[in-house]
Design a protein around this motif. Sequence first.
Motif, PDB file in Angstrom:
ATOM      1  N   ILE A 118       0.814  -1.131  -0.074  1.00 35.81           N
ATOM      2  CA  ILE A 118       0.124  -0.027  -0.013  1.00 35.81           C
ATOM      3  C   ILE A 118       0.788   1.159   0.119  1.00 35.81           C
ATOM      4  O   ILE A 118       0.569   2.184  -0.734  1.00 35.81           O
ATOM      5  N   GLN A 119       1.986   1.226   0.739  1.00 33.40           N
ATOM      6  CA  GLN A 119       2.759   2.314   0.988  1.00 33.40           C
ATOM      7  C   GLN A 119       3.585   2.731  -0.457  1.00 33.40           C
ATOM      8  O   GLN A 119       3.821   3.679  -0.933  1.00 33.40           O
ATOM      9  N   ALA A 120       3.772   1.446  -1.341  1.00 28.05           N
ATOM     10  CA  ALA A 120       4.613   1.719  -2.373  1.00 28.05           C
ATOM     11  C   ALA A 120       3.395   1.980  -3.514  1.00 28.05           C
ATOM     12  O   ALA A 120       3.978   2.611  -4.590  1.00 28.05           O
ATOM     13  N   PHE A 121       2.190   1.820  -3.253  1.00 30.90           N
ATOM     14  CA  PHE A 121       1.173   2.053  -4.230  1.00 30.90           C
ATOM     15  C   PHE A 121       0.625   3.497  -4.354  1.00 30.90           C
ATOM     16  O   PHE A 121       0.294   4.146  -5.100  1.00 30.90           O
ATOM     17  N   ILE A 122       0.630   4.190  -3.074  1.00 29.89           N
ATOM     18  CA  ILE A 122      -0.172   5.464  -2.581  1.00 29.89           C
ATOM     19  C   ILE A 122       0.498   6.630  -3.530  1.00 29.89           C
ATOM     20  O   ILE A 122      -0.269   7.349  -4.218  1.00 29.89           O
ATOM     21  N   VAL A 123       1.970   6.785  -3.602  1.00 30.09           N
ATOM     22  CA  VAL A 123       2.348   7.931  -4.194  1.00 30.09           C
ATOM     23  C   VAL A 123       2.381   7.868  -5.735  1.00 30.09           C
ATOM     24  O   VAL A 123       2.083   8.743  -6.298  1.00 30.09           O
ATOM     25  N   THR A 158      -0.061   9.719 -10.749  1.00 31.27           N
ATOM     26  CA  THR A 158      -0.472   9.322 -12.053  1.00 31.27           C
ATOM     27  C   THR A 158      -1.969   9.778 -12.267  1.00 31.27           C
ATOM     28  O   THR A 158      -2.536  10.327 -13.207  1.00 31.27           O
ATOM     29  N   PHE A 159      -2.883   9.878 -10.961  1.00 34.06           N
ATOM     30  CA  PHE A 159      -4.227  10.566 -10.997  1.00 34.06           C
ATOM     31  C   PHE A 159      -4.193  12.012 -11.319  1.00 34.06           C
ATOM     32  O   PHE A 159      -5.005  12.396 -12.154  1.00 34.06           O
ATOM     33  N   PRO A 212     -14.051  10.246 -13.177  1.00 35.43           N
ATOM     34  CA  PRO A 212     -14.502   8.805 -13.092  1.00 35.43           C
ATOM     35  C   PRO A 212     -13.713   8.092 -14.625  1.00 35.43           C
ATOM     36  O   PRO A 212     -13.572   6.897 -14.301  1.00 35.43           O
ATOM     37  N   ILE A 213     -13.298   8.725 -15.357  1.00 40.68           N
ATOM     38  CA  ILE A 213     -12.470   8.400 -16.630  1.00 40.68           C
ATOM     39  C   ILE A 213     -11.079   8.093 -16.079  1.00 40.68           C
ATOM     40  O   ILE A 213     -10.434   7.206 -16.445  1.00 40.68           O
ATOM     41  N   ALA A 214     -10.670   9.081 -15.270  1.00 39.08           N
ATOM     42  CA  ALA A 214      -8.964   9.203 -15.007  1.00 39.08           C
ATOM     43  C   ALA A 214      -8.824   8.257 -13.700  1.00 39.08           C
ATOM     44  O   ALA A 214      -7.930   7.480 -13.696  1.00 39.08           O
ATOM     45  N   PHE A 215      -9.965   7.535 -12.949  1.00 39.30           N
ATOM     46  CA  PHE A 215      -9.560   6.847 -11.868  1.00 39.30           C
ATOM     47  C   PHE A 215      -8.886   5.494 -12.387  1.00 39.30           C
ATOM     48  O   PHE A 215      -7.933   4.825 -11.839  1.00 39.30           O
ATOM     49  N   PRO A 216      -9.878   4.862 -13.243  1.00 39.76           N
ATOM     50  CA  PRO A 216      -9.452   3.452 -13.695  1.00 39.76           C
ATOM     51  C   PRO A 216      -8.015   3.428 -14.302  1.00 39.76           C
ATOM     52  O   PRO A 216      -7.101   2.492 -14.085  1.00 39.76           O
ATOM     53  N   LEU A 217      -7.682   4.460 -15.161  1.00 40.73           N
ATOM     54  CA  LEU A 217      -6.466   4.526 -15.732  1.00 40.73           C
ATOM     55  C   LEU A 217      -5.265   4.845 -14.819  1.00 40.73           C
ATOM     56  O   LEU A 217      -4.219   4.148 -14.860  1.00 40.73           O
ATOM     57  N   SER A 218      -5.630   5.480 -13.628  1.00 42.12           N
ATOM     58  CA  SER A 218      -4.431   5.896 -12.443  1.00 42.12           C
ATOM     59  C   SER A 218      -4.234   4.513 -11.872  1.00 42.12           C
ATOM     60  O   SER A 218      -3.217   4.316 -11.416  1.00 42.12           O
ATOM     61  N   VAL A 219      -5.450   3.800 -11.464  1.00 42.11           N
ATOM     62  CA  VAL A 219      -5.096   2.325 -10.784  1.00 42.11           C
ATOM     63  C   VAL A 219      -4.327   1.716 -11.584  1.00 42.11           C
ATOM     64  O   VAL A 219      -3.366   0.880 -11.094  1.00 42.11           O
ATOM     65  N   MET A 220      -4.704   1.511 -12.790  1.00 49.62           N
ATOM     66  CA  MET A 220      -3.893   0.593 -13.724  1.00 49.62           C
ATOM     67  C   MET A 220      -2.300   1.111 -13.867  1.00 49.62           C
ATOM     68  O   MET A 220      -1.435   0.067 -13.529  1.00 49.62           O
ATOM     69  N   LEU A 221      -2.144   2.187 -14.143  1.00 50.33           N
ATOM     70  CA  LEU A 221      -0.798   2.767 -14.324  1.00 50.33           C
ATOM     71  C   LEU A 221       0.150   2.667 -12.722  1.00 50.33           C
ATOM     72  O   LEU A 221       1.287   2.231 -12.895  1.00 50.33           O
ATOM     73  N   ALA A 222      -0.703   2.986 -11.921  1.00 53.43           N
ATOM     74  CA  ALA A 222       0.094   2.951 -10.359  1.00 53.43           C
ATOM     75  C   ALA A 222       0.213   1.672 -10.016  1.00 53.43           C
ATOM     76  O   ALA A 222       1.378   1.466  -9.600  1.00 53.43           O
ATOM     77  N   SER A 223      -0.516   0.620 -10.438  1.00 61.71           N
ATOM     78  CA  SER A 223      -0.116  -0.874  -9.925  1.00 61.71           C
ATOM     79  C   SER A 223       0.901  -1.383 -10.932  1.00 61.71           C
ATOM     80  O   SER A 223       1.706  -2.187 -10.504  1.00 61.71           O
TER      81      SER A 223
END
Length: 97
Positions: A9-14, A19-20, A62-73
């Motif tokens: 989680i700490q590696a994912f938040i920043v 990216t968001f 709502p469009i940016a959230f899934p893209l941000s989750v994918m790129l951050a993961s």
Amino acid sequence: MKKIDKLIIQAFIVPFILTFLLVVFILLTVQMMNYVDEIFGKDLSYLDLGRLIFHFSVFQTPIAFPLSVMLASLMTFGNLGEHFELTAIKGAGISLI
């Protein structure tokens, strides 16, 4: 919460926050370019322009959230793999799922 969960989680938040903000800025720029003729040159105040940008950015969230989750993961697991932390996790017998 386990230590491994805190690590991930700490590696994912920043990367997620960065990216968001980047994806919202890109989508906001594209959206604003469609209406640039109607917005500028109308003698609007800075408060009105700020409200307009805020409403456009809320519309793009709502469009940016899934893209941000994918790129951050992808960035997080790439970073964990680069530092051999994924190898240590799998070597300890812990499932990533």
